[in-house]
Design an enzyme around this catalytic site. Sequence first.
Site, PDB file in Angstrom:
ATOM      1  N   ASP A 143      42.557  41.240  51.449  1.00  0.00           N
ATOM      2  CA  ASP A 143      41.950  40.863  50.164  1.00  0.00           C
ATOM      3  C   ASP A 143      42.917  39.941  49.402  1.00  0.00           C
ATOM      4  OD1 ASP A 143      40.118  40.902  48.059  1.00  0.00           O
ATOM      5  OD2 ASP A 143      40.870  42.785  47.226  1.00  0.00           O
ATOM      6  N   GLU A 146      43.432  34.241  48.397  1.00  0.00           N
ATOM      7  CA  GLU A 146      43.044  32.839  48.083  1.00  0.00           C
ATOM      8  C   GLU A 146      44.263  31.937  47.878  1.00  0.00           C
ATOM      9  OE1 GLU A 146      41.650  35.579  46.778  1.00  0.00           O
ATOM     10  OE2 GLU A 146      39.930  35.390  48.115  1.00  0.00           O
ATOM     11  N   ASP A 190      33.045  39.391  45.563  1.00  0.00           N
ATOM     12  CA  ASP A 190      32.554  40.263  44.489  1.00  0.00           C
ATOM     13  C   ASP A 190      31.200  39.821  43.952  1.00  0.00           C
ATOM     14  OD1 ASP A 190      34.924  41.482  44.930  1.00  0.00           O
ATOM     15  OD2 ASP A 190      35.903  40.760  43.100  1.00  0.00           O
TER      16      ASP A 190
HETATM   17  O1  MIG Z   1      41.105  42.608  41.821  1.00  0.00           O
HETATM   18  O2  MIG Z   1      40.886  46.066  45.882  1.00  0.00           O
HETATM   19  O3  MIG Z   1      36.906  41.624  46.389  1.00  0.00           O
HETATM   20  O4  MIG Z   1      36.262  44.144  47.365  1.00  0.00           O
HETATM   21  O5  MIG Z   1      37.375  46.376  46.060  1.00  0.00           O
HETATM   22  C1  MIG Z   1      40.104  43.195  42.617  1.00  0.00           C
HETATM   23  C2  MIG Z   1      39.994  46.108  44.829  1.00  0.00           C
HETATM   24  C3  MIG Z   1      40.649  43.431  43.984  1.00  0.00           C
HETATM   25  C4  MIG Z   1      38.683  42.563  45.093  1.00  0.00           C
HETATM   26  C5  MIG Z   1      37.807  42.700  46.304  1.00  0.00           C
HETATM   27  C6  MIG Z   1      37.086  44.013  46.239  1.00  0.00           C
HETATM   28  C7  MIG Z   1      38.067  45.157  46.170  1.00  0.00           C
HETATM   29  C8  MIG Z   1      38.969  44.969  44.936  1.00  0.00           C
HETATM   30  N1  MIG Z   1      39.640  43.660  45.009  1.00  0.00           N
END
Ligand code: MIG
Length: 757
Positions: free
Chosen positions: A387, A390, A458
């Site tokens: 995650d 980016e 999201d």
């Molecule tokens: O700032 O890990 O897209 O799927 O549950 C949010 C917490 C961070 C973004 C991801 C989401 C995940 C969440 N993350």
Amino acid sequence: MQLEILGNADIVTEQNGALVIKTRQAEARVWVYSPTIIRVCISKDFSGLDESLAVIEKPLDDFTWQHLTDIVELTTSALKLIINLKPLRFNFYAANGQPLSEDDQRFGTNWQGDRVINYRKLYADEKFIGLGEKAGDLNRRGCNYVNWNTDAAMHTITTDPLYKTFPFFIGLHNGLTYGLFFDNTHKSYFDFGATTAEQMSWFGADGGDMNYYFFGAQGVRNILEDYTWLTGRMEMPPLWSLGYQQCRWSYMSADEVLDVARKFREKNIPADVMYCDIDYMDGYKIFTWNKETFPDPKGMIDELKAMNFRLVTIVDPGIKIDENYNEYKEGVDKHYFATYPNGELYTASVWPGRCHFPDFLNEDVRDWWGASFKALTDPGVEGFWNDMNEPAAWGQNIPWLVKFGDKFMPEIRNVYGMQMARATYNGTKGLLNNKRPFILTRAAYAGTQRYSAVWTGDNAATDEHMLFGQRLVNSLGLTGMSLIGVDIGGFMGNPTPELMVRWNSLGPYTPMYRNHAALGMSMREPWQWGKAYEQVIKKDIEQRYKLLPYIYSGFYQSTQTGLPLSRTLAIDYTTDENVFDTKYQNQFLFGDSILVAPIISTVESVDVYLPVGDWYRLSTDEKFAGGQVVNISCPLTDLPVFVKAGGIIPMQNVIQSTNEAGDGVLLIHVWNGDEASEFVFYEDDGTSYDYQSGVYYKRVISFDPQKREVVFGLVEGSFVSKHSKVQVVWHGFEGDSKVGMENNNQSFTISYSYLSF
Ligand code: MIG
């Protein structure tokens, strides 16, 4: 700022398998990769290494070209590239001479500072599809886009850019097809006639070269095959990752994870995967476990395994600044983190607080990162969710002067996530001893299919996001990605029970079927919606498990040809205008023969466009003639799903997890049709890499409409199928007849017997 337009060419030579053309402004090089793939790179400086993170193939040594007065003609068996020398312009033609795509002859390629743009001719009827995860309609004509990987939290259905960069599109006009892949990692732009009153299209980037691959194959399938030949194809995913996946931010303790898993088993709702989101960690330190809430990770995972569940854990790139944290100390000692130009470590805040960021562009860093997964693989984790790559940090705006090795942020931003996924894939593959890891990443660049699955980030719990998500899945399928998920139920906000039910009915037909929700949102497990809806959702999940033999074979197809599992109708019905109608543009083929019409939760009937041919509704076997719009009733229990006449769909009886052997019966469903059809059935152990050395089971199953016969071809490969019996289920034939037969290694035939005989 000066404008520099590519001017006249003075020198044309052939050097090391490339055609080299020089102008006062720059140098162009042209390579032939195959008869249908030609690369053009226009650069002011070829001194740097020619490295691509996307492309895995090499050009041919030899090609045919001739220098005429003011043009150069480069010809392959499938394509003709006519290069105008005065000024330097590149124009592609099909072998029969029809234009496929041409520079705008006025402006061609030019620079403003480091920004390089290519202006192209726009044909009157030209449509565009592709670019992967992008907002807007299936046909991207009249739209413009930016690629700049972004943590697009709270995005709407028009937000651009989103998380991923796939600078590859397919153009369609005059019954012709072509593809163009702009392999440039800088911030890039695509404008399909949006802001030029449809007089031209253009694309380019803030830096780097005008470096593109032109695909001239005819037919979208062939272009995808070429594109994925060039950039690679996915591997067979672990079979368990194709089962139902239950996620949330977060199940807060081992007890909670186990309770949810137990509940699936108690209720006989099939499932394969539980997730741990960020709260399993100790202070959000990557590669650690929270000692209070997850005191015994191995114990928890053993219990999950005993219930036939796999665990996926999340990892983020940010490494917490903490003197007592191993990864922090090692990363600092070895200079593995991104820096400011003066050598200071770059610091930004994310979940753990102040963090440093590994330079995944560096192979040593990737190896180090990969090896650190031992903390997760030792207790038994087999799936790794990447995650925030980016990369994201609070503020979302990593300064331009931050350095990753010798490159500045703007050049690497769009590939950072892909390189993190690569490091994760290589590392965990090494640690798992011949078991396939499951990698899921949010950010990506062209070629990511070699390492990882993706999900669309999201989304929100609304009907429009559900439809939008399907459009993203279909469009990502045009980039070599096939294992793709959306957060079913919606990440932000709470779905109505009806939306939850409808969204789950799309689940069986979503390549990765994962239910997920944000912190603070309502609980989303199938039993949170009342008894009646629980039964509906359970049926959907069961449908997924029944279809797994078909789905797994579909992924095999992705590994061989690059065709995605979820296919926009534009792949097979390219010249059918209705396919691009915004009313029908979300419809897709799931595998070879299932057509799905996604539909919002608040209506009970809908217009569906069925392309040419005959179709049967999957739930009722009702037959429809294609080439027309049909109005279909669609209560929450019955999504409009159709099967193509002649369709062959291998299914199995319900199992509770892919770890179960099942009853050994392979059901071959066949829908009557006038045309012969074929299905490539593929099976292997679902977990190891043995299939790469021949341990698989593959046979062609074909349908002969005249003889009303299903023929099972010879078995290829040394795997012993888990199906010991085959049963053919006939649909749309007169009467109903079932014939069972022992499975074997011989070719054999099962005929439909006429009841009137
Ligand atoms: O700032 O890990 O897209 O799927 O549950 C949010 C917490 C961070 C973004 C991801 C989401 C995940 C969440 N993350």
